[in-house]
Design an enzyme around this catalytic site. Structure first.
Site: not given
Ligand code: IDP
Ligand code: MG
Length: 161
Positions: A20, A60, A123, A126, A137
């Site tokens: 990212k 997303y 984080n 992805h 994807e």
């Molecule tokens: P993942 O990336 O581990 O699959 P997902 O639930 O698919 O997690 O969420 C996609 C992305 O959305 C996360 O990697 C993170 O960047 C962002 N995200 C998810 N939950 C939160 C939150 O509670 N606050 C801010 N960003 C979030």
């Molecule tokens: Mg995800």
């Protein structure tokens, strides 16, 4: 017994991994690529893109109702992303383990997120979360001419050929 890698069940599984914008800015691309290479997975596609908002909203789509969705899209659109397709046996599940929990506070040390991040909003990486999701994807991020089928000579040391 198997004579070619492609004959091993599941060995052609593919997943989308993306560094990212925060990971690119922090110059973590090399270290992240290295982890997947050293695990034994095969890189079949890689590109740097400033992801169009249309692509991000499709990527997303499932999160569109979440309160953090607008800021997530702004973050993902804030700079270049390095998108990759990695191939290998069980790659979807194994790469989720390598990436770690979505929330870096829960991500174990040794995982990408557990080693390189602190907060859920930044984080670093992805990874697709299912084989079906990965196919969806990969089609979004890559066209088929950008994905290469090649024989990795080292695969005798990765699989029982
Ligand atoms: P993942 O990336 O581990 O699959 P997902 O639930 O698919 O997690 O969420 C996609 C992305 O959305 C996360 O990697 C993170 O960047 C962002 N995200 C998810 N939950 C939160 C939150 O509670 N606050 C801010 N960003 C979030
Ligand atoms: Mg995800």
């Amino acid at each position: 017994f198997y004579t070619t890698t492609s004959a091993i069940p599941g060995v052609r599984e593919r997943t989308l991994i993306a560094v990212k914008p925060d990971g690119v800015q922090r110059r973590l691309v090399g270290q992240i690529v290295q982890r997947f290479e050293q695990r034994g997975f095969k890189l079949v596609g890689l590109k740097m893109v400033k992801a169009p908002e249309e692509l991000l909203s499709q990527h997303y789509h499932d999160l569109r109702k979440k309160p953090f969705y607008p800021s997530l899209l702004r973050y993902m659109h804030s700079g270049p992303v390095v998108a990759m397709v990695w191939e290998g046996h069980n790659v979807v599940r194994t790469s989720r383990l390598m990436v770690g929990d979505t929330n870096p506070a829960e991500a174990l040390p040794g995982t990408v997120r557990g080693d390189f991040s602190i907060h859920i909003s930044r984080n670093v990486i992805h990874a697709s979360d299912s084989v079906q999701g990965a196919q969806r994807e990969i089609q979004l991020w890559f066209n088929c001419t950008e994905l290469l089928d090649w024989d990795c000579c080292d695969h005798r040391n990765t699989y029982q050929l």
